[in-house]
Design an enzyme around this catalytic site. Structure first.
Site: not given
Length: 339
Positions: A37, A39, A42, A60-61
């Site tokens: 992701c 994120t 980042h 988390h995906e």
């Protein structure tokens, strides 16, 4: 058990992890695939270290197979194929008005606690959504970002026949475009990256490159001067913020999807007054967004294989993040968490 740990700015290390036995109302998963992701990128850049607390396993995906269930779990069984909705709600707060997915005490699994870039992952049972047999585990890793898109479109209250604009044709913007298409809306995407534009055009979308075309004139032409009923700002850029207010019509809606940090971007508030424009924030997803995402994902409408730029193993996670930094045209990168 193998796990990838983010250890600090620009660095992942793959080492021995620890499988956590599920407690009450928890499930241990064999993680199949986990998407990278924005994120996660980042985090890789070191801008979230205070929150993440490296060394930490992020991601988390995820799609996964249920390996072990704890006491009191009734919604899934061992062997079920699932997607994970990685939200830990915490105690309800009066401020939230019942919207736990954006609540004061929300924690994000994979950022605030251990995530999916590992062989085995233990999560609360309520986070799991079963995947139909018709949806592969590789494509199941798209359910989380697709749920984001479903939530964004829901917030925008888009109806069939409306003119919509997606500002930014990256992974989330493209998924929003597909959800809008599924709703029967007319979809235009703005993007400046030529490789992404080529891909979007090949997928059948109407696109505009604002760096080379007069954006307002082109949208006026494409909509017979009606302009845009609902715009989605997914670029996170100052030009995107200007575009979103310029293009919407009377009582048009703007959905803020991208995260705009502390940097200030001027917004023409007079236009909001003059045309009664609505500005809507959209963050994360709710349970029904996941179910809709699974329905759309399993319908065959989205060419996931075309959207996958690269799939690689946990052992090569450092290389994948380095590639992402050097390939602004890339779309979705997947980590195979069992190989």
């Amino acid at each position: 058990m193998k796990a990838a740990f983010y250890t600090g700015k620009g660095k992942f290390e793959v080492s021995e992890g620890k499988a956590v036995a599920p407690g009450k109302d928890e499930v241990r998963l064999d993680v199949a695939y986990c998407g990278v992701c924005g994120t996660d990128v980042h985090i890789y850049h070191g801008v979230m270290d205070q929150r993440v607390g490296p060394p930490q396993t992020v991601g988390h995906e995820a799609s996964a197979i249920v390996a072990e269930i704890g006491e009191g779990v009734a919604n899934v069984q061992v062997g079920d194929r699932v997607a994970v909705r990685p939200l830990k709600f915490g105690e309800p707060h009066a401020f939230d008005k019942g919207h736990a997915h954006v609540g004061k005490n929300l924690k994000f699994i994979g950022i605030d606690s251990a995530g999916a870039f590992q062989n085995s992952w233990t999560v609360p049972a309520y986070t799991l959504h079963k995947l139909p047999e018709s949806l592969s585990l590789k494509h199941g890793a798209f359910v989380e970002p697709l749920a984001v898109a479903c939530h964004d479109v829901k917030i925008g209250r888009v109806k069939a026949g409306e003119n919509t604009l997606v500002i930014g044709g990256g992974p989330i913007g493209t998924l929003i475009a597909y959800v809008l298409k599924e709703k029967g809306a007319n979809v235009i995407i703005t993007e400046v990256n030529e490789a992404r534009l080529e891909m979007l055009n090949n997928l059948g979308f109407t696109t505009v490159n604002p760096a080379k075309e007069d954006l307002m004139a082109k949208i006026s032409e494409l909509t017979n001067e009606k302009m845009i009923d609902c715009a989605f700002e997914v670029s996170g850029s100052a030009p995107g913020v200007q575009t979103m207010t310029d293009v919407v019509n009377v009582r048009g809606r703007i959905v803020m999807v991208a995260i705009h940090g502390g940097d200030k971007k001027p917004v023409d508030l007079f236009k909001f007054f003059w045309s009664e424009i609505e500005l809507l924030g959209a963050r994360l997803y709710e349970e029904d967004d996941y179910e809709e995402a699974i329905r759309i994902a399993s319908s065959g409408q989205i060419p996931f294989d075309t959207l996958i730029t690269q799939t690689d193993t946990l052992d090569n996670i450092q290389k994948i993040f380095e590639i992402i930094d050097n390939n602004p045209a890339g779309m979705k990168y997947l980590i195979d968490c069992q190989n």
